[in-house]
Write an enzyme that holds these catalytic residues in place. Sequence first.
Site, mmCIF file in Angstrom:
data_model
loop_
_atom_site.group_PDB
_atom_site.id
_atom_site.type_symbol
_atom_site.label_atom_id
_atom_site.label_comp_id
_atom_site.label_asym_id
_atom_site.label_seq_id
_atom_site.Cartn_x
_atom_site.Cartn_y
_atom_site.Cartn_z
ATOM 1 C CB SER A 40 14.844 7.842 9.622
ATOM 2 O OG SER A 40 14.477 7.513 10.947
ATOM 3 C CE1 TYR A 48 14.280 2.492 8.388
ATOM 4 C CE2 TYR A 48 14.731 3.886 10.291
ATOM 5 C CZ TYR A 48 13.988 3.606 9.151
ATOM 6 O OH TYR A 48 12.965 4.445 8.783
HETATM 7 P P1 NAD Z 1 5.636 1.312 4.871
HETATM 8 O O1 NAD Z 1 6.268 0.023 5.260
HETATM 9 O O2 NAD Z 1 4.176 1.468 5.034
HETATM 10 O O3 NAD Z 1 5.974 1.687 3.357
HETATM 11 C C1 NAD Z 1 7.190 1.360 2.747
HETATM 12 C C2 NAD Z 1 6.924 1.131 1.273
HETATM 13 O O4 NAD Z 1 8.175 0.856 0.645
HETATM 14 C C3 NAD Z 1 6.003 -0.065 1.014
HETATM 15 O O5 NAD Z 1 5.026 0.266 0.063
HETATM 16 C C4 NAD Z 1 6.955 -1.129 0.515
HETATM 17 O O6 NAD Z 1 6.363 -2.082 -0.355
HETATM 18 C C5 NAD Z 1 7.979 -0.255 -0.207
HETATM 19 N N1 NAD Z 1 9.234 -0.981 -0.399
HETATM 20 C C6 NAD Z 1 9.923 -1.732 0.466
HETATM 21 N N2 NAD Z 1 11.004 -2.266 -0.115
HETATM 22 C C7 NAD Z 1 11.002 -1.818 -1.400
HETATM 23 C C8 NAD Z 1 11.858 -2.011 -2.504
HETATM 24 N N3 NAD Z 1 12.949 -2.778 -2.419
HETATM 25 N N4 NAD Z 1 11.556 -1.385 -3.670
HETATM 26 C C9 NAD Z 1 10.447 -0.598 -3.767
HETATM 27 N N5 NAD Z 1 9.593 -0.398 -2.765
HETATM 28 C C10 NAD Z 1 9.868 -1.012 -1.587
HETATM 29 O O7 NAD Z 1 6.416 2.403 5.736
HETATM 30 P P2 NAD Z 1 6.443 4.005 5.633
HETATM 31 O O8 NAD Z 1 6.430 4.533 7.015
HETATM 32 O O9 NAD Z 1 5.455 4.516 4.680
HETATM 33 O O10 NAD Z 1 7.923 4.213 5.083
HETATM 34 C C11 NAD Z 1 8.231 5.190 4.102
HETATM 35 C C12 NAD Z 1 9.629 5.725 4.358
HETATM 36 O O11 NAD Z 1 9.635 6.465 5.575
HETATM 37 C C13 NAD Z 1 10.709 4.666 4.508
HETATM 38 O O12 NAD Z 1 11.893 5.096 3.854
HETATM 39 C C14 NAD Z 1 10.949 4.618 6.000
HETATM 40 O O13 NAD Z 1 12.242 4.156 6.307
HETATM 41 C C15 NAD Z 1 10.738 6.058 6.354
HETATM 42 N N6 NAD Z 1 10.420 6.318 7.761
HETATM 43 C C16 NAD Z 1 9.347 5.745 8.351
HETATM 44 C C17 NAD Z 1 9.076 6.014 9.679
HETATM 45 C C18 NAD Z 1 7.901 5.415 10.395
HETATM 46 O O14 NAD Z 1 7.830 5.503 11.634
HETATM 47 N N7 NAD Z 1 6.926 4.840 9.714
HETATM 48 C C19 NAD Z 1 9.908 6.885 10.392
HETATM 49 C C20 NAD Z 1 11.003 7.457 9.739
HETATM 50 C C21 NAD Z 1 11.242 7.185 8.410
#
Ligand code: NAD
Length: 290
Positions: free
Chosen positions: A169, A182
């Site tokens: 991130s 986080y």
């Molecule tokens: P999201 O919440 O839409 O997707 C996250 C996915 O991870 C979901 O499908 C959820 O069911 C799955 N998940 C959660 N806990 C889990 C577990 N224990 N085992 C397996 N799957 C699990 O959010 P996203 O934005 O698609 O997030 C994807 C990645 O990107 C994450 O690692 C998040 O930290 C990172 N991220 C997101 C952002 C943002 O602004 N959305 C920014 C930086 C990094």
Amino acid sequence: MHRGKCPYPWVTCYLTYRQIRRYDANSTDAKGFAMGKLDGRVVLVTGAARGQGEQEARLFREEGAEVVVADVLDEQGEALAEEIGALYVHLDVGREDDWQRAVQTAVEEYGYIDGLVNNAGILRFNTLLDTPLAEFMQVLQVNQVGCFLGMKTVGPVLSDGGTIVNTASYTGVTGMAGVGAYAASKHAVLGLTRVAALELAPRGIRVNAMCPGAVDTAMSNPAVLDPSADGEEASRGLDRFYRKLVPLGRIGRPQEVAALALFLTSADSSYITGQPFVIDGGWLAGVSVI
Ligand code: NAD
């Protein structure tokens, strides 16, 4: 989408499904058959039922990979896998036994794995002083331990020359008030990425990390999960909010992160390993005082 006429129409009945799909993709091989950037690859994507992971699964399929969609959201994950022709496995990334079952299932289905995208993650808001230990550990269990277990379990069976992409991130490279657990977990993902890159390089396995800024998924925009809410209006609201913070003036889209994951998984990044890739619309570049 057909980009040209098949030079050997009479062999069509002998073509495998994969060869027919190649013919439908963008580039062509010497015989005029189209090739995807991930043809012949088998990639496991965690947290792939929705958000960035879903877009990565879709794009990787379009580029010719066999994809293992892994998540704890079984209904959504199964529906996606069915739609795109992938394999769904239930996988809580914080559980070692789940990882072992998922990897075994994937290898039984496809024979090998040569790509892993550690994408699953969770976010909790709290100041450090208010964060209960249980919440801190929960975030680390998914984001940090999940990434560690993914590399530890997939690593031994990952084909030489394979790839690992870890999702860190923006908060893995800078601080952000209110997301201490986080940010700690995402800093750790970068450390794990660098160490894995060094240790797996002798096998030609490349390990990189993505550091997205704000991305329009359920994590930043919970309205997309509420059927009664207007998700598009919520996205426009987020764009307005990020206009002030982000030089490119909007929140990122999950498809844009998927494109980076494709780059890091494909041969286009063949000489790149051990690196964090910030994808944030310029947010980390600094502040503007004018
Ligand atoms: P999201 O919440 O839409 O997707 C996250 C996915 O991870 C979901 O499908 C959820 O069911 C799955 N998940 C959660 N806990 C889990 C577990 N224990 N085992 C397996 N799957 C699990 O959010 P996203 O934005 O698609 O997030 C994807 C990645 O990107 C994450 O690692 C998040 O930290 C990172 N991220 C997101 C952002 C943002 O602004 N959305 C920014 C930086 C990094």
